[in-house]
Structure formats: C-alpha cells, structure tokens
Design an enzyme around this catalytic site. Structure first.
Site, PDB file in Angstrom:
ATOM      1  N   HIS A 173     -35.141  -8.291  -8.107  1.00 32.13           N
ATOM      2  CA  HIS A 173     -34.302  -7.082  -8.126  1.00 32.13           C
ATOM      3  C   HIS A 173     -34.504  -6.346  -9.455  1.00 32.13           C
ATOM      4  O   HIS A 173     -33.869  -6.647 -10.455  1.00 32.13           O
ATOM      5  CB  HIS A 173     -32.834  -7.483  -7.947  1.00 32.13           C
ATOM      6  CG  HIS A 173     -31.956  -6.344  -7.494  1.00 32.13           C
ATOM      7  ND1 HIS A 173     -32.360  -5.037  -7.559  1.00 32.13           N
ATOM      8  CD2 HIS A 173     -30.706  -6.328  -6.960  1.00 32.13           C
ATOM      9  CE1 HIS A 173     -31.386  -4.265  -7.079  1.00 32.13           C
ATOM     10  NE2 HIS A 173     -30.376  -5.028  -6.707  1.00 32.13           N
ATOM     11  N   HIS A 176     -31.165  -0.740  -9.477  1.00 34.65           N
ATOM     12  CA  HIS A 176     -29.698  -0.629  -9.424  1.00 34.65           C
ATOM     13  C   HIS A 176     -28.951  -1.016 -10.708  1.00 34.65           C
ATOM     14  O   HIS A 176     -27.793  -1.420 -10.646  1.00 34.65           O
ATOM     15  CB  HIS A 176     -29.130  -1.447  -8.247  1.00 34.65           C
ATOM     16  CG  HIS A 176     -29.736  -1.063  -6.933  1.00 34.65           C
ATOM     17  ND1 HIS A 176     -29.546  -1.776  -5.767  1.00 34.65           N
ATOM     18  CD2 HIS A 176     -30.548  -0.023  -6.589  1.00 34.65           C
ATOM     19  CE1 HIS A 176     -30.210  -1.203  -4.774  1.00 34.65           C
ATOM     20  NE2 HIS A 176     -30.828  -0.134  -5.252  1.00 34.65           N
ATOM     21  N   TYR A 178     -29.310  -3.556 -12.829  1.00 35.11           N
ATOM     22  CA  TYR A 178     -29.127  -4.963 -13.231  1.00 35.11           C
ATOM     23  C   TYR A 178     -30.121  -5.320 -14.343  1.00 35.11           C
ATOM     24  O   TYR A 178     -30.806  -4.439 -14.856  1.00 35.11           O
ATOM     25  CB  TYR A 178     -29.225  -5.875 -11.999  1.00 35.11           C
ATOM     26  CG  TYR A 178     -28.123  -5.539 -11.016  1.00 35.11           C
ATOM     27  CD1 TYR A 178     -26.777  -5.716 -11.369  1.00 35.11           C
ATOM     28  CD2 TYR A 178     -28.396  -4.949  -9.796  1.00 35.11           C
ATOM     29  CE1 TYR A 178     -25.748  -5.347 -10.509  1.00 35.11           C
ATOM     30  CE2 TYR A 178     -27.371  -4.575  -8.924  1.00 35.11           C
ATOM     31  CZ  TYR A 178     -26.044  -4.774  -9.300  1.00 35.11           C
ATOM     32  OH  TYR A 178     -25.038  -4.390  -8.463  1.00 35.11           O
TER      33      TYR A 178
HETATM   34  C1  LIG Z   1     -22.130  -3.810   0.535  1.00 37.39           C
HETATM   35  C2  LIG Z   1     -23.493  -3.553  -0.035  1.00 37.39           C
HETATM   36  C3  LIG Z   1     -24.089  -4.517  -0.822  1.00 37.39           C
HETATM   37  C4  LIG Z   1     -25.372  -4.310  -1.354  1.00 37.39           C
HETATM   38  N1  LIG Z   1     -25.962  -5.301  -2.081  1.00 37.39           N
HETATM   39  C5  LIG Z   1     -27.233  -5.148  -2.508  1.00 37.39           C
HETATM   40  C6  LIG Z   1     -27.914  -6.234  -3.150  1.00 37.39           C
HETATM   41  O1  LIG Z   1     -27.382  -7.340  -3.332  1.00 37.39           O
HETATM   42  N2  LIG Z   1     -29.177  -6.004  -3.572  1.00 37.39           N
HETATM   43  C7  LIG Z   1     -29.817  -4.793  -3.392  1.00 37.39           C
HETATM   44  O2  LIG Z   1     -30.958  -4.635  -3.807  1.00 37.39           O
HETATM   45  N3  LIG Z   1     -29.199  -3.770  -2.770  1.00 37.39           N
HETATM   46  C8  LIG Z   1     -27.940  -3.919  -2.311  1.00 37.39           C
HETATM   47  N4  LIG Z   1     -27.330  -2.894  -1.649  1.00 37.39           N
HETATM   48  C9  LIG Z   1     -28.079  -1.647  -1.388  1.00 37.39           C
HETATM   49  C10 LIG Z   1     -28.729  -1.686   0.009  1.00 37.39           C
HETATM   50  O3  LIG Z   1     -29.798  -2.640   0.035  1.00 37.39           O
HETATM   51  C11 LIG Z   1     -29.288  -0.307   0.399  1.00 37.39           C
HETATM   52  O4  LIG Z   1     -30.302   0.082  -0.471  1.00 37.39           O
HETATM   53  C12 LIG Z   1     -28.223   0.775   0.381  1.00 37.39           C
HETATM   54  O5  LIG Z   1     -27.115   0.390   1.157  1.00 37.39           O
HETATM   55  C13 LIG Z   1     -28.780   2.120   0.897  1.00 37.39           C
HETATM   56  O6  LIG Z   1     -29.201   2.020   2.211  1.00 37.39           O
HETATM   57  P1  LIG Z   1     -28.305   2.673   3.391  1.00 37.39           P
HETATM   58  O7  LIG Z   1     -28.318   4.137   3.119  1.00 37.39           O
HETATM   59  O8  LIG Z   1     -29.046   2.277   4.653  1.00 37.39           O
HETATM   60  O9  LIG Z   1     -26.947   2.054   3.286  1.00 37.39           O
HETATM   61  C14 LIG Z   1     -26.043  -3.084  -1.119  1.00 37.39           C
HETATM   62  C15 LIG Z   1     -25.431  -2.117  -0.327  1.00 37.39           C
HETATM   63  C16 LIG Z   1     -24.191  -2.338   0.218  1.00 37.39           C
HETATM   64  C17 LIG Z   1     -23.564  -1.275   1.075  1.00 37.39           C
END
Ligand SMILES: Cc1cc2nc3c(=O)[nH]c(=O)nc-3n(C[C@H](O)[C@H](O)[C@H](O)COP(=O)(O)O)c2cc1C
Length: 256
Positions: A173, A176, A178
C-alpha cells in the site's frame, strides 16, 4: 463488458474472470487476528477472480486503526489461512495488502507498549476513530536509521508470512497517505538522511521494500498501489511537475 466474465491469462497470473475486488478495511479482526467471520466475508466475495484484502499491518506500530489485521504473529498467519483456503476453494486468487499506517494512527489503537512512528515528527491534521471515540492523530516519533531498517525487515517478513498463509501474492500500500506515501511527500518527510530530500531519497523506502520482497517471494507476486494526486489523510499537495517526476521515477525503478 464482454471480457469481464472471461478468464484472464497473463504469464504470472491466471484468473477465472477479469473482476478484481478492491482492498477495504473492515475492522473486524478482534485482537488484530483474522477469524472465521473474515473467512466468511471473503468467501462470499469470491465470485471475483482476484481479491485484494483489507490493509494488513506488517508490524505492531502499523496498526493505526482499531481491529485491523496484522501478519506478523503465528496466530495471524493461522487466521489468514482460514481466509485463503475459503477463497481458493472457490477458484479465486487472493493477494494480501500490506499497509503500515505510519502517522495516520492513534496510540490507543496500537498494542500495549508501541508508539506511533513516522518518517518525520510531523503530526497529521485531523481526527481518527478509536473504540472510545474520535481523537486527533497522535504525534509520530521520527524513525531513526535502525527504525527504518526494522520497518523494511518487517515488510519482508510479513510478505513471507503471507505466502506461508497461502496468499498468491502481496500488494504494497503505497497510497492514501500511509507510511510509504508519507515517505514520498516532501511536506511530510523532512529527513536529511538517505531517506529524505531528493526524489530518489524519498522513494528509497518503497523501493528497498519492493526489491527485498521481490527477491524473497518473486517479483511476479508483488504489486504496488499508488495515488499520486490524492490529498486525503492529510497529504499536502506539492507542485504538479514534481509529483509527475516522483511517480515516473518510482515506476521506472519498480520496473527494474
Ligand atoms: C470502507 C472502505 C475501506 C477501504 N479500505 C481500503 C484499504 O484498506 N486499502 C486500500 O488501498 N483502499 C481502501 N479503500 C479504498 C478502496 O479500495 C477504493 O479505492 C475506493 O473505495 C474507491 O473506489 P469506489 O469508488 O469503487 O468506492 C477503502 C474504501 C472504503 C469505502
């Protein structure tokens, strides 16, 4: 759309279809150990050809959110085996996402005796949830050189543990806000040693981790998630040209 449900076949990866489930933190790992509940959750989603797990910490200091899983103890490896077995039974593949939260953390979310760490002692603006409510992010302690070496080693061991737990590979990762993106960002990383300053130095932590993991578990089994222009988790924006240069450099080096 026609392709979506047909098999995906590339030298390193064969999937039953083109659907990939994005990583999502669920905070259901009581004591940071994966359980039957998590195996059921992933099994229910194994219609996807490939699942990327929720962010999973390579070390105790990286468990910045409540109840996120780790992959650094025997109990965690055993817990993850429940998940990988359940997903493999459905003919799907599963990669573990390695996520060290760095300064995006609250000390009360970490196990007893551990502290929040970062590349520099630059506290993130904003609040994070804990099991007793919302709190400001904890001020991180800057890692010394030994601390950096430890973090690298933790990631390599975690990747090896992931393979032992039955994963098909790992995703690092780097996105975001981190730890790894904290290292790349010039406003968050103000180190003056080999891990801060120039683009090469700010990329070093990510590249050393990738190189060592690739040597250990095979380059085909390693991915890197990036989010160059995202500013969430208090990632201050910097000059567009420099962002571009940073990620082009990173991508070229990762390809090596
Ligand atoms: C509840 C939640 C938890 C997430 N946790 C992670 C994570 O642990 N690692 C990560 O890389 N992205 C995480 N994301 C981001 C998602 O992988 C994704 O990139 C994001 O939701 C955008 O895609 P979408 O428009 O289809 O929701 C998380 C998103 C949500 C909604």
């Amino acid at each position: 759309m026609k392709k979506l449900f047909t098999p995906y076949n590339k030298a390193a990866l064969q999937l039953k279809n083109h659907v990939v489930m994005a990583p999502m933190t669920r905070s259901r790992a009581i004591g940071n150990v994966p359980s039957d509940l998590m195996a059921t959750y992933y099994k229910q989603r194994s219609g996807a050809g490939l699942i990327i797990t929720e962010g999973t910490s390579p070390s105790p200091e990286g468990l910045g959110y409540p109840r996120i899983p780790g992959i650094f103890t025997d109990a965690q490896v055993e817990g993850w085996k429940l998940v990988t077995n359940a997903v493999h039974e459905s003919g799907s593949k599963i990669f573990l996402q390695l996520m060290h939260t760095g300064r995006i953390a609250h000390s009360s979310n970490l196990p007893e005796g551990y502290q929040v760490v970062g590349l520099s002692a630059v506290k993130a603006a904003g609040e994070i949830y804990t099991d007793t409510g919302m709190f400001e992010y904890s001020a991180p302690t800057a890692l010394d050189e030994e601390g950096i070496a430890h973090i690298i080693q933790d990631h390599v061991k975690a990747a090896e543990n992931a393979i032992a737990a039955g994963f098909d590979g790992i995703e690092l990762h780097g996105a975001h806000g981190y730890l790894l993106e904290q290292s790349l960002n010039p406003h968050v990383n103000n180190r003056i040693d080999n891990y801060g300053g120039s683009i090469e130095n700010r990329s070093r932590l990510t590249l050393e981790i990738i190189q060592k993991i690739a040597t250990s578990i095979g380059a085909d089994n390693v991915g890197l998630r990036i989010s160059p222009f995202l500013t969430s988790n208090d990632m201050p924006a910097y000059a567009e040209a420099e962002v571009h240069e940073t990620y082009v450099y990173l991508a070229r080096e990762v390809n090596q």
